[in-house]
Write an enzyme that holds these catalytic residues in place. Structure first.
Site: not given
Ligand code: NAP
Length: 252
Positions: A60, A64, A85, A107, A134, A159, A210, A212
């Protein structure tokens, strides 16, 4: 006893340990699930060598993508998505230091399976993905699999992605699926939501978060106020965990 576990930092919010402890008890499986809270991804080697009964790991935030250089191979999906993951560990019984790590992405399967029941082929052909991390990559891969065209929305548009200020009435009207893959709105910051023009949402829109925790984010509440359909990340989480178990249980 077989061991499974999760690597990440921090792990205070981890759903997986509870999910697998309950599964093992319910199904009489002689196994244990451990949290490995590591400050550096370099610690993965020590975890694998010093836990010789470890058969599989979940991965996590924030590892990832960072874990990929430590793996021997990737599933075709994990390779295309660029995020892992689930790790399956294979060993030779006579060599303490020999192990092979294969990376998977469950995922995207969890997201895809949980989205399908909500899709109406005539309405849901274009999607907006909020965030570019991710999880966004796994979501994009699943949408492509489902023949849904997608566009990412980022705070730093490059882009291929647009900015939040580029969300015009036409773009919102065309993209009837909007998926929040950012952490914005996660407990304890439940009074926050992604910066999109909620007033333009309609009863044709499907909002998928996403997140929960909380079960109903402000993003979903504001969608409901407009009559949009909504879905949180709980089912995705459960489905990706079940898929991880299938991966670990499959014969090599
Ligand atoms: P991550 O790699 O940190 O990416 C999140 C993305 O959100 C970043 O690349 C960023 O994109 C954007 N972001 C971050 N902070 C922000 C802010 N303050 N305002 C606006 N945009 C913001 O995290 P991740 O692994 O992709 O996970 C993202 C979310 O999905 C988490 O909340 C995680 O718990 C959830 N998730 C849920 C599941 C499930 O099974 N339900 C599975 C995986 C992940 P930009 O910089 O391009 O704006």
């Amino acid at each position: 006893m077989d061991i499974y576990g999760i690597i990440g930092y921090p792990l205070t919010h981890s759903f997986s340990a509870k999910f697998f402890a309950e599964k093992f008890k319910r199904e009489n499986i002689n196994a244990e699930y451990l949290n490995f809270e590591i400050k550096s991804i370099l610690d993965i080697r020590e975890i694998i060598i010093f836990n010789q009964h470890l058969k599989g790991l979940n991965v996590t935030i924030p590892y990832k993508e960072k874990v990929i250089p430590f793996l021997n191979s990737l599933s075709a999906e994990a390779k295309k998505i660029g995020a892992v993951n689930v790790i399956k560990i294979s060993r030779k019984s006579d060599d303490f230091y020999f192990y092979e790590l294969t990376g998977y992405n469950s995922d995207y399967i969890g997201f895809k399976k949980s989205l399908i029941p909500f899709l109406q082929s005539s309405t849901h052909r274009y999607a907006l993905i909020l965030g570019t991390g991710g999880a966004a990559k796994a979501v994009a891969y699943a949408l492509t699999d489902l023949d849904i065209e997608w566009l990412t929305v980022s705070r730093s548009p490059t882009k291929g992605s647009i900015g939040y200020c580029d969300l015009t009435a036409d773009i919102i009207a065309k993209h009837t699926i909007i998926i929040n893959t950012t952490p914005v709105g996660t407990f304890p910051n439940s009074d926050e939501c992604p910066n999109i023009p909620y007033k333009l949402l309609t009863t044709n829109h499907l909002l998928y978060d996403l997140i929960y925790n909380p079960e109903e984010t402000l993003f979903l509440k504001r969608g409901q106020e407009q009559g949009s359909k909504t879905k949180n990340g709980k089912e995705m989480l459960e489905l990706q965990a079940l898929e991880a178990w299938d991966i670990w249980s499959r014969e090599a």
